[in-house]
Design a protein around this motif. Structure first.
Motif, PDB file in Angstrom:
ATOM      1  N   GLU A  56       1.095  -1.284  -0.218  1.00  0.00           N
ATOM      2  CA  GLU A  56       0.322  -0.019  -0.171  1.00  0.00           C
ATOM      3  C   GLU A  56       1.005   1.362   0.447  1.00  0.00           C
ATOM      4  O   GLU A  56       0.315   1.840   1.512  1.00  0.00           O
ATOM      5  CB  GLU A  56      -1.110  -0.129   1.568  1.00  0.00           C
ATOM      6  N   ASN A  57       2.132   1.400  -0.328  1.00  0.00           N
ATOM      7  CA  ASN A  57       2.914   1.950  -0.354  1.00  0.00           C
ATOM      8  C   ASN A  57       3.737   2.232  -0.039  1.00  0.00           C
ATOM      9  O   ASN A  57       3.660   3.987   0.475  1.00  0.00           O
ATOM     10  CB  ASN A  57       2.079   3.122  -1.170  1.00  0.00           C
ATOM     11  N   MET A  58       4.194   2.183   1.481  1.00  0.00           N
ATOM     12  CA  MET A  58       4.593   1.727   2.454  1.00  0.00           C
ATOM     13  C   MET A  58       5.734   0.558   3.197  1.00  0.00           C
ATOM     14  O   MET A  58       5.308  -0.311   2.318  1.00  0.00           O
ATOM     15  CB  MET A  58       3.226   2.303   3.565  1.00  0.00           C
ATOM     16  N   ILE A  59       5.937   1.364   3.347  1.00  0.00           N
ATOM     17  CA  ILE A  59       7.056   0.581   3.831  1.00  0.00           C
ATOM     18  C   ILE A  59       7.254  -0.860   5.484  1.00  0.00           C
ATOM     19  O   ILE A  59       6.978   0.487   6.879  1.00  0.00           O
ATOM     20  CB  ILE A  59       8.622   0.920   4.103  1.00  0.00           C
ATOM     21  N   PHE A  60       6.057  -1.448   5.817  1.00  0.00           N
ATOM     22  CA  PHE A  60       6.157  -2.615   6.752  1.00  0.00           C
ATOM     23  C   PHE A  60       7.307  -3.289   7.241  1.00  0.00           C
ATOM     24  O   PHE A  60       7.974  -3.536   6.512  1.00  0.00           O
ATOM     25  CB  PHE A  60       5.118  -3.043   6.571  1.00  0.00           C
ATOM     26  N   PHE A  61       7.634  -2.905   8.940  1.00  0.00           N
ATOM     27  CA  PHE A  61       8.689  -4.108   8.685  1.00  0.00           C
ATOM     28  C   PHE A  61       8.441  -4.599  10.971  1.00  0.00           C
ATOM     29  O   PHE A  61       7.620  -3.630  11.134  1.00  0.00           O
ATOM     30  CB  PHE A  61       9.892  -3.192   8.956  1.00  0.00           C
TER      31      PHE A  61
END
Length: 209
Positions: free
Chosen positions: A188-193
């Motif tokens: 969703e155009n984000m970086i999850f970590f």
């Protein structure tokens, strides 16, 4: 996002939901971004631990990592509906901290050797090795570039997330996060970590240089 799990390591995205790996329980769990809860749990049965994984087409590809020898013996391609092994694939044995599929090749990372590996999805043959300045603790793909987690200072509870141009091998942008990262995913155009110590999934963005 808090996750109900014993440990929190790898992370990947299937187009709708996130998947995490629990190296203590030796399980893989599907996590809803919208509902922020575990939707499904699959037991990882091949024998090792699911330390790194990626979603490729319609299946999960998980590195079968043996912590006793510090090597990955193979990649396990799994059916996400029932957890059954579809086939095994060859991978670089030093792969231990990240894997991602760029729609043509796999990319893997070695934390200890500070290396990235570009390798063929069927033969496992390594096409390219990139030496990094710092240990890599996670990989993701944003459709154009690699996203890498860099452990610049192992003594500190922080990680640098960077966007890497695979053609020039240059860093295009980076941000520091207050967490020890076990895995990365682009969704969703984000970086999850994953925040290993808090057993949480966090999200960030990176501004390109």
């Amino acid at each position: 996002m808090e996750v109900e799990t014993s440990s929190l390591a790898a992370l990947t995205f299937d187009g709708n939901d996130l998947w995490i790996s629990d190296t203590t329980e030796k399980t893989i769990k599907k996590v809803s971004i919208a509902e922020q809860q575990v939707l499904k749990e699959i037991k990882f049965l091949p024998g090792g631990i699911p330390r790194a994984m990626t979603f490729a087409n319609d299946s999960l590809v998980v590195a079968n990592f043996d912590p006793l020898v510090g090597e990955s013996s193979e990649l396990i391609q799994m059916n996400v509906m029932n957890g059954k092994t579809l086939r095994t694939l060859t991978c670089p044995e030093d792969l231990n901290s990240g894997i991602v599929f760029d729609n043509t090749y796999f990319w893997g990372s070695s934390y200890e050797k500070k290396e990235l590996y570009k390798f063929h999805p069927f033969s496992g043959e390594t096409d390219l090795v990139i030496s990094m300045e710092f240990p890599v603790c996670g990989l993701a793909w944003n459709g154009e570039h690699l996203i890498v987690g860099l452990d610049k200072d192992p003594e500190k509870n922080s990680t640098t997330i960077a966007i890497l141009d695979i053609e020039t091998q240059k860093i295009l942008g980076e941000t520091d996060v207050e967490a020890k990262i076990g895995g990365l995913a682009f969704a969703e155009n984000m970086i999850f970590f994953t925040n290993v110590e808090k057993k949480e999934i966090h999200v960030t963005r990176i501004k390109m240089n």
